[in-house]
Design an enzyme around this catalytic site. Structure first.
Site, PDB file in Angstrom:
ATOM      1  N   ASN A   9      -7.629   5.400  -9.451  1.00 29.49           N
ATOM      2  CA  ASN A   9      -6.545   4.571  -9.313  1.00 29.49           C
ATOM      3  C   ASN A   9      -5.749   3.404  -8.544  1.00 29.49           C
ATOM      4  OD1 ASN A   9      -3.140   3.880  -9.785  1.00 29.49           O
ATOM      5  ND2 ASN A   9      -2.524   6.036  -8.968  1.00 29.49           N
ATOM      6  N   ASP A 145      -0.664   3.016 -17.730  1.00 33.27           N
ATOM      7  CA  ASP A 145       1.147   2.113 -17.110  1.00 33.27           C
ATOM      8  C   ASP A 145       2.467   2.391 -18.104  1.00 33.27           C
ATOM      9  OD1 ASP A 145       1.635   3.695 -14.712  1.00 33.27           O
ATOM     10  OD2 ASP A 145       1.104   1.120 -13.742  1.00 33.27           O
TER      11      ASP A 145
END
Length: 370
Positions: A9, A145
């Site tokens: 991430n 996202d």
């Protein structure tokens, strides 16, 4: 031999990782590099439960931070077989609204989106390219996202631009969707009454945005085509008059690259305070500009939260998450204080866990592909 999922991430100033057991999703190892571009440090929880932390060179960038993480993992990987490497990819555009296994065609499509997320997308894709060093035979899975916001009404996703421009993909996409998806799932489990209502979620960190959740579904968000829009952030400006950008380009003759650097790297809390984008440092400082930067952040966040409330027809709760949202009580209080006129609503702090959400998404994708 244990099958694992390695989740990467990449944020604007950080790199987090977790290694999950593929079947149970138990965490085997986790850690993060923080302070990239400032004072980088690698912290990790090792498989034996011990913690470790290491200072990294001041010139550490995202690529060298990834190398440090992979070297650390390799040193403790004694009985793991990587089933997949799962990557957070900030921008999926209009095409990618659910996780995908990365192919050369997918990679080319994601590279084409780099101009829409120049601060994140190159690092996300570099992680995919570099992952072959650790597990050359494992598939790469991209989790997006933008995907959580894909169902927005056109009233929310459109800009007031000519149709021929809008048809070229110039629209509001929204970001931090992995975090908001996690919060929605936590609300469904722990606060079903709020999940069924109207919730403003503030993902407040070096990158920051708000999301309007109604019945657990995203109906609006403050970021738009890029991760530059909305509330001010650590080093990003947030919303700004487009005319100011044109003025910098044409009248101040600053050049496109300089203006991009100003908007992405030199603005926000750092630009307002003239000293730092670190909220802890600003809270400790007695410099009036530090106080001004924090007050500005609270004001703009509250103003945008009221916008989110309009999109939902009210507000039942405000959920804080992210580094600032979870840890800076004074900032939370300053934001909520400015929203008192909206009437009574609940305030919660819920830690986000984008990595576990990504592991869950990857697990489901691998099961479907099997």
């Amino acid at each position: 031999m244990i099958d694992t999922l390695l989740v990467l991430n990449t944020g604007s100033s950080s790199l987090k990782f977790q290694i999950f057991e593929d079947r149970t999703l138990n965490v085997l190892m986790s850690g993060k590099v923080t302070g990239i571009g400032d004072t980088p440090r690698l912290r990790a929880k090792l498989p034996d439960g011990r913690g470790t932390q290491t200072s990294l060179p001041a010139n550490t960038n995202h690529n060298s931070a990834l190398s440090a993480v992979m070297d650390l993992i390799a040193g403790y990987d004694h009985a793991w077989r990587t089933a997949a490497i799962v990557h957070r990819v900030v921008h999926g555009g209009e095409a990618f609204i659910e996780p995908v296994i990365v192919t050369p065609d997918v990679m080319r499509s994601l590279e084409a989106l780099i101009p829409l997320a120049p601060l994140h997308q190159p690092h996300n894709l570099a992680g995919i390219t570099a992952s072959a060093r650790l597990a050359s035979g494992a598939p790469d899975i991209a989790c997006f996202d933008t995907a959580f916001h894909a169902g927005h009404d056109k009233l929310i996703s459109s800009f007031a631009l000519p149709r021929e421009i809008r048809d070229k993909g110039i629209r509001r996409y929204g970001f931090h969707g992995l975090s908001y998806d996690w919060i929605s799932q936590v609300l469904a489990k722990d606060h079903p009454d709020l999940h069924a209502g109207r919730v403003v979620v503030g993902h407040l960190g070096n990158g920051a945005s708000l999301c309007a959740l109604r019945n657990g579904i995203s109906v609006d968000t403050t970021m738009s085509m890029t991760a530059l829009d909305g509330i001010p952030m650590g080093t990003r400006s947030g919303s700004i008059d487009p005319g100011a950008v044109l003025y910098m380009l044409h009248d101040l003759d600053l050049g496109v690259e300089t203006v991009q650097d100003i908007l992405y790297e030199r603005s926000g809390l750092k630009g307002l305070s003239g000293m730092s984008n670190d909220v802890e440092a600003l809270l400790r400082s007695d410099d009036p500009q530090a106080a001004f930067a924090l007050e500005y952040f609270a004001l703009k966040t509250a103003q945008h939260a009221a916008m989110m409330a309009v999109s939902m027809g009210g507000i039942d709760a405000f959920v804080f998450t992210g580094g600032i949202g979870e840890h800076a009580a004074a900032v939370r209080e300053a934001i909520i204080g400015r929203l008192a006129f909206l009437g009574a609503f609940k305030t919660l702090v819920i830690p986000t866990n984008e990595e576990r959400l990504m592991a869950t998404q990857a697990q489901k994708l691998l099961c479907r592909a099997a």
